[in-house]
Design a protein around this motif. Structure first.
Motif, PDB file in Angstrom:
ATOM      1  N   LYS A  87       0.524  -1.657  -0.086  1.00 45.83           N
ATOM      2  CA  LYS A  87       0.029   0.150   0.171  1.00 45.83           C
ATOM      3  C   LYS A  87       0.413   1.726  -0.076  1.00 45.83           C
ATOM      4  CE  LYS A  87      -3.836   1.934   2.253  1.00 45.83           C
ATOM      5  NZ  LYS A  87      -5.167   1.775   3.248  1.00 45.83           N
ATOM      6  N   PHE A  88       1.777   1.396   0.051  1.00 45.10           N
ATOM      7  CA  PHE A  88       2.747   2.625  -0.293  1.00 45.10           C
ATOM      8  C   PHE A  88       4.230   2.387  -0.872  1.00 45.10           C
ATOM      9  CE2 PHE A  88       0.957   1.719   4.622  1.00 45.10           C
ATOM     10  CZ  PHE A  88       0.835   3.309   5.111  1.00 45.10           C
ATOM     11  N   ASN A  89       3.921   1.543  -1.944  1.00 48.53           N
ATOM     12  CA  ASN A  89       4.705   1.546  -2.940  1.00 48.53           C
ATOM     13  C   ASN A  89       4.848   3.128  -3.406  1.00 48.53           C
ATOM     14  OD1 ASN A  89       5.497  -1.018  -3.054  1.00 48.53           O
ATOM     15  ND2 ASN A  89       3.862  -1.830  -4.286  1.00 48.53           N
ATOM     16  N   GLU A  90       3.681   3.611  -3.903  1.00 48.40           N
ATOM     17  CA  GLU A  90       3.866   5.091  -3.651  1.00 48.40           C
ATOM     18  C   GLU A  90       5.017   6.550  -2.762  1.00 48.40           C
ATOM     19  OE1 GLU A  90       1.366   9.409  -5.174  1.00 48.40           O
ATOM     20  OE2 GLU A  90       0.435   7.402  -4.379  1.00 48.40           O
ATOM     21  N   LEU A  91       4.300   5.970  -1.918  1.00 47.32           N
ATOM     22  CA  LEU A  91       5.241   7.333  -0.974  1.00 47.32           C
ATOM     23  C   LEU A  91       6.445   6.053  -0.396  1.00 47.32           C
ATOM     24  CD1 LEU A  91       4.694   8.920   0.986  1.00 47.32           C
ATOM     25  CD2 LEU A  91       4.813   7.679   2.923  1.00 47.32           C
ATOM     26  N   ALA A  92       7.505   4.887  -1.162  1.00 50.86           N
ATOM     27  CA  ALA A  92       8.583   4.881  -1.595  1.00 50.86           C
ATOM     28  C   ALA A  92       9.310   5.086  -1.951  1.00 50.86           C
ATOM     29  CB  ALA A  92       8.961   2.872  -1.514  1.00 50.86           C
ATOM     30  N   TRP A  93       8.171   4.927  -3.705  1.00 52.01           N
ATOM     31  CA  TRP A  93       8.565   5.869  -4.551  1.00 52.01           C
ATOM     32  C   TRP A  93       9.242   7.220  -4.619  1.00 52.01           C
ATOM     33  CZ3 TRP A  93      10.412   4.976  -9.668  1.00 52.01           C
ATOM     34  CH2 TRP A  93       9.775   6.201 -10.854  1.00 52.01           C
ATOM     35  N   TYR A  94       8.865   8.026  -3.843  1.00 54.77           N
ATOM     36  CA  TYR A  94       9.203   9.116  -3.606  1.00 54.77           C
ATOM     37  C   TYR A  94       9.601   9.530  -2.796  1.00 54.77           C
ATOM     38  CZ  TYR A  94       4.439  10.379  -5.306  1.00 54.77           C
ATOM     39  OH  TYR A  94       3.533  10.256  -6.142  1.00 54.77           O
ATOM     40  N   PHE A  95       9.902   8.717  -1.828  1.00 56.43           N
ATOM     41  CA  PHE A  95      11.373   8.653  -0.775  1.00 56.43           C
ATOM     42  C   PHE A  95      12.931   8.227  -2.096  1.00 56.43           C
ATOM     43  CE2 PHE A  95       8.230   7.790   3.315  1.00 56.43           C
ATOM     44  CZ  PHE A  95       8.782   9.292   3.273  1.00 56.43           C
TER      45      PHE A  95
END
Length: 349
Positions: A87-95
């Motif tokens: 669920k946090f793939n997008e957030l991981a992408w930004y980091f």
């Protein structure tokens, strides 16, 4: 730092064609047993805790447009109730774009981690301290390796924020910066929490610990989000599709036992003496329209951390949903930018 957000009009396409292939190229996963003081990086054991990590060095080797190409350390993601790593793939992408490796722990009862109830819809825990012990071990033994001597930061949402607050108190030097997003400093139970604590404790004593808590419901396969106020329909529907694809992501309801332990966690993290133990600069994002956690205890927590001599700031997102990382781009942009700027700011001794 400003990051280019995914286009909501073509969100699924961007995730499938750009984000997921890049994440797969720098992804690793493993399982560990915190209580045994050992971890197994290769084999799944149903009694172990699962995690997913993304290596910033491998990501930079892909030469992704917009990536900073400056390694800055690692971010640990601590998810909320009923959530899972993907669920946090997008957030991981930004980091990763900002130069951080990313380490996501799947808490007990979630995702591929150990479960103590047969019903895939339910989340149960016998002692909230197990969450904190698992996370402390994960951060000190695994995530620190990804930080490689540079800052180790925390992003923690909801239940994960309550666990994160406990770890900040119990292990004051483990993180260099911490973002708590809609943190469960105190859950919203529908009753005064002192009364809810007495009620669920009695229910647990009567043998209902692993039963679904009142007011909850099983996973609903047909649920889709369309035009919900202050939530990106593209993001919400992507999240639901992820749930549909794997039964271990169908967790949707806490048990009486989980509610009991969430209230015990709240009581512990709000003790002034515990707040005074925090040494990590903290940034708290507060949802102005939160249906799951209470705002006043967040205010109290931030003030008590400040009273203890540690920098702490609260940013209220008026009308923001509980899952702030699901907002439409006009609100998501400032949220992500402020978070990354906070991580990037030099640590003041």
């Amino acid at each position: 730092m400003q990051v280019d957000l995914l286009d909501e009009r073509h969100y699924s396409q961007a995730m499938r064609k750009t984000v997921l292939p890049a994440l797969d190229a720098c992804r690793s996963e493993g399982w560990f047993t915190a209580s045994a003081g050992s971890h197994d990086l290769h084999h799944h054991d149903p009694g172990k805790i699962h995690y997913v990590c993304f290596d910033a060095h491998a990501f930079d080797a892909l030469h992704i447009s917009g990536a900073t190409a400056i390694f800055r350390g690692a971010v640990v993601i601590s998810h909320g109730l009923t959530e899972f790593a993907e669920k946090f793939n997008e957030l991981a992408w930004y980091f990763l774009l900002a130069g951080y490796s990313v380490c996501i722990i799947e808490h007990r009862g979630h995702g591929q981690s150990a479960r103590d109830v047969a019903d895939p819809d339910l989340v149960w825990i016998d002692d909230w301290n197990r969450y904190a012990e698992d996370m402390s071990y994960f951060c000190s033994q695994i995530a620190q390796e990804y930080a490689d001597g540079l800052p180790l930061c925390l992003f923690a949402h909801s239940m994960g924020g309550g666990i994160g607050a406990a770890v900040l108190e119990q292990r004051p030097t483990i993180f260099d910066k911490a973002v708590l997003s809609s943190p469960m400093i105190a859950p919203r139970t529908g009753l005064p929490n002192w009364l809810a604590a007495a009620f669920v404790s009695s229910a647990c004593a009567a043998g209902f610990s692993k039963r679904m808590a009142p007011g909850q419901r099983p996973f609903v396969a047909s649920a889709r989000v369309q035009d919900v106020e202050n939530v990106s329909a593209s993001r919400a529907n992507w999240f639901h599709a992820l749930r549909m694809n794997n039964m271990r992501r169908h967790t949707s309801a806490p048990t009486y036992g989980w509610v009991r332990e969430s209230l015990k966690l709240s009581h512990s993290v709000l003790q002034p003496g515990m707040c005074a133990r925090i040494e990590t600069p903290v940034l708290v994002f507060q949802s102005g329209n939160d249906d799951y956690v209470l705002n006043p205890p967040q205010n109290r927590f931030v003030q008590q951390v400040r009273d203890g001599g540690c920098p702490a700031e609260l940013i209220r997102v008026d009308n923001g949903p509980h899952e702030l990382y699901s907002m439409p781009n006009p609100a998501m942009g400032p949220y992500i930018d402020r978070m990354i700027s906070f991580f990037n700011d030099p640590i003041r001794l």
